[in-house]
Design a protein around this motif. Structure first.
Motif, PDB file in Angstrom:
ATOM      1  N   GLU A 140       0.831  -1.207   0.000  1.00  0.00           N
ATOM      2  CA  GLU A 140       0.000   0.000   0.000  1.00  0.00           C
ATOM      3  C   GLU A 140       0.862   1.252   0.000  1.00  0.00           C
ATOM      4  O   GLU A 140       0.534   2.249  -0.649  1.00  0.00           O
ATOM      5  N   ALA A 141       1.989   1.220   0.707  1.00  0.00           N
ATOM      6  CA  ALA A 141       2.905   2.369   0.700  1.00  0.00           C
ATOM      7  C   ALA A 141       3.433   2.603  -0.711  1.00  0.00           C
ATOM      8  O   ALA A 141       3.442   3.740  -1.199  1.00  0.00           O
ATOM      9  N   ASP A 142       3.802   1.512  -1.381  1.00  0.00           N
ATOM     10  CA  ASP A 142       4.285   1.638  -2.775  1.00  0.00           C
ATOM     11  C   ASP A 142       3.201   2.246  -3.655  1.00  0.00           C
ATOM     12  O   ASP A 142       3.450   3.192  -4.403  1.00  0.00           O
ATOM     13  N   LYS A 143       1.985   1.692  -3.503  1.00  0.00           N
ATOM     14  CA  LYS A 143       0.861   2.140  -4.343  1.00  0.00           C
ATOM     15  C   LYS A 143       0.621   3.638  -4.157  1.00  0.00           C
ATOM     16  O   LYS A 143       0.343   4.349  -5.110  1.00  0.00           O
ATOM     17  N   ARG A 144       0.791   4.120  -2.937  1.00  0.00           N
ATOM     18  CA  ARG A 144       0.547   5.544  -2.659  1.00  0.00           C
ATOM     19  C   ARG A 144       1.833   6.364  -2.760  1.00  0.00           C
ATOM     20  O   ARG A 144       1.870   7.534  -2.379  1.00  0.00           O
ATOM     21  N   ARG A 145       2.889   5.713  -3.258  1.00  0.00           N
ATOM     22  CA  ARG A 145       4.203   6.353  -3.439  1.00  0.00           C
ATOM     23  C   ARG A 145       4.672   7.058  -2.160  1.00  0.00           C
ATOM     24  O   ARG A 145       5.141   8.199  -2.188  1.00  0.00           O
ATOM     25  N   LEU A 146       4.511   6.373  -1.042  1.00  0.00           N
ATOM     26  CA  LEU A 146       4.977   6.917   0.238  1.00  0.00           C
ATOM     27  C   LEU A 146       6.255   6.187   0.650  1.00  0.00           C
ATOM     28  O   LEU A 146       6.354   4.977   0.469  1.00  0.00           O
ATOM     29  N   GLN A 147       7.207   6.926   1.213  1.00  0.00           N
ATOM     30  CA  GLN A 147       8.452   6.289   1.637  1.00  0.00           C
ATOM     31  C   GLN A 147       8.220   5.581   2.968  1.00  0.00           C
ATOM     32  O   GLN A 147       7.788   6.211   3.940  1.00  0.00           O
ATOM     33  N   LEU A 148       8.471   4.280   3.002  1.00  0.00           N
ATOM     34  CA  LEU A 148       8.246   3.482   4.213  1.00  0.00           C
ATOM     35  C   LEU A 148       9.586   2.923   4.697  1.00  0.00           C
ATOM     36  O   LEU A 148      10.257   2.179   3.977  1.00  0.00           O
ATOM     37  N   LEU A 149       9.967   3.300   5.921  1.00  0.00           N
ATOM     38  CA  LEU A 149      11.160   2.712   6.531  1.00  0.00           C
ATOM     39  C   LEU A 149      10.684   1.501   7.316  1.00  0.00           C
ATOM     40  O   LEU A 149       9.965   1.650   8.307  1.00  0.00           O
ATOM     41  N   PHE A 150      11.042   0.299   6.860  1.00  0.00           N
ATOM     42  CA  PHE A 150      10.528  -0.925   7.473  1.00  0.00           C
ATOM     43  C   PHE A 150      11.592  -1.514   8.390  1.00  0.00           C
ATOM     44  O   PHE A 150      12.697  -1.835   7.947  1.00  0.00           O
ATOM     45  N   ALA A 151      11.274  -1.645   9.682  1.00  0.00           N
ATOM     46  CA  ALA A 151      12.235  -2.230  10.634  1.00  0.00           C
ATOM     47  C   ALA A 151      11.672  -3.540  11.169  1.00  0.00           C
ATOM     48  O   ALA A 151      10.615  -3.557  11.819  1.00  0.00           O
ATOM     49  N   ASP A 152      12.361  -4.651  10.876  1.00  0.00           N
ATOM     50  CA  ASP A 152      11.927  -5.974  11.339  1.00  0.00           C
ATOM     51  C   ASP A 152      12.466  -6.192  12.750  1.00  0.00           C
ATOM     52  O   ASP A 152      13.679  -6.250  12.940  1.00  0.00           O
TER      53      ASP A 152
END
Ligand code: GYE
Length: 286
Positions: free
Chosen positions: A24-36
């Motif tokens: 969804e972040a990609d679809k809305r072109r939002l930068q997502l910092l993903f921390a596992d």
């Protein structure tokens, strides 16, 4: 920029949850910092403190554990960074976060208990596979189930142990309990499908028939659970939808526009039984 601290990848549900949010972040072109977080609470606290230092616009947390968040949430508030919780809650004042997107976990536990009571005419010797004890979801699924079976004096939990929401631990715990309670067990209640699928492997290895000799009911309704239901090894699962992506970013956009959002958003679910699985499996998104 959105900073997202995820628990880890402990279950099929969790993997679908991460995917839904990243897509969804990609679809809305939002930068997502993903921390596992690798399922370690302190990893998550460190990641969130990193997001605060970086000055992200909003922080999203799927908490492995509910305790130990107050200082970090206060830091985020001091920095003026809104926080949204998804998939589980935290034990902190509500004014330290904007909203929490969750299912009604007590209701889920109650559904599993009522289903088992109906199937067994209120007479069962139950193994309960508990999720991560420090997670609020496990506490609430335990409470809902206990409430449902309390109405039936001949339904007894003969052992309750954590499998940490993983298939591997679900299997290991069930192996131990099968040998400790030989011939006594006729039902398993697992707080998620992954632990149930591990228990099914242990039951088969013990020469018993899961779904027949020992009934199995769980929560999540992930695709591997449908496969087990089609094989008759899992009897029922309570759906808990992990596809939080669209709802999460709608909520984030509302917050960014300064709109009010409810403190708690409940994602609905339903009970799914094995005789429905073959017809439904093709249309399951996760
Ligand atoms: O049921 C389980 C995952 O927090 C609702 O976490 C989530 C739970 C889900 O490990 O599979």
């Amino acid at each position: 920029m959105v900073g997202f601290s995820q628990t880890g990848a402990e279950s099929s549900w969790r993997v679908a949850h991460s995917k839904s949010i990243q897509e969804e972040a990609d679809k809305r072109r939002l930068q997502l910092l993903f921390a596992d977080g690798q399922n370690v609470h302190n990893n998550q606290v460190n990641a969130v403190n990193g997001f605060i230092t970086k000055g992200v616009d909003i922080i999203v947390i799927a908490p492995q554990e509910s305790l130990g968040w107050k200082p970090t949430l206060k830091e985020a508030k001091r920095a003026g960074i809104p926080v949204v919780l998804t998939s589980r809650g935290v034990d902190a004042d509500e004014d330290l976060y904007e909203t929490v997107l969750v299912a009604d976990f007590v209701w889920e536990g109650r559904q599993a208990g009522d289903w088992l009571a109906k199937q067994t005419n209120g007479s069962a010797r139950i193994i309960e596979l508990v999720g991560t004890p420090a997670a609020d979801v496990a506490t609430m699924r335990k409470a809902g189930f206990a409430e449902a079976i309390a109405k039936h004096p001949d339904m007894k939990i003969i052992a309750s142990q954590s499998g940490d929401f993983t298939r591997t631990k679900g299997k290991a715990v069930m192996e131990t309990l099968l040998s400790a309670h030989k011939g006594e067990i006729n039902a398993v209640y697992a707080h998620n499908d992954d632990m149930a699928l591990g228990a099914i492997q242990a039951i088969e290895a013990a020469g018993l028939k899961p779904g027949k000799d020992i009934l199995v009911v769980s929560i999540d309704a992930v695709k591997p659970a449908f496969e087990a239901m089609i094989e008759g090894k899992l009897n029922a699962t309570v759906e808990c939808n992990p596809m939080h992506g669209p709802l999460l970013f709608d909520t984030i956009e509302k917050i960014a526009r300064g709109e009010k959002v409810p403190k708690r958003t409940i994602v609905p679910g339903k009970v799914l039984e094995s005789d429905q699985a073959a017809a439904l499996i093709g249309s399951r998104p996760y």
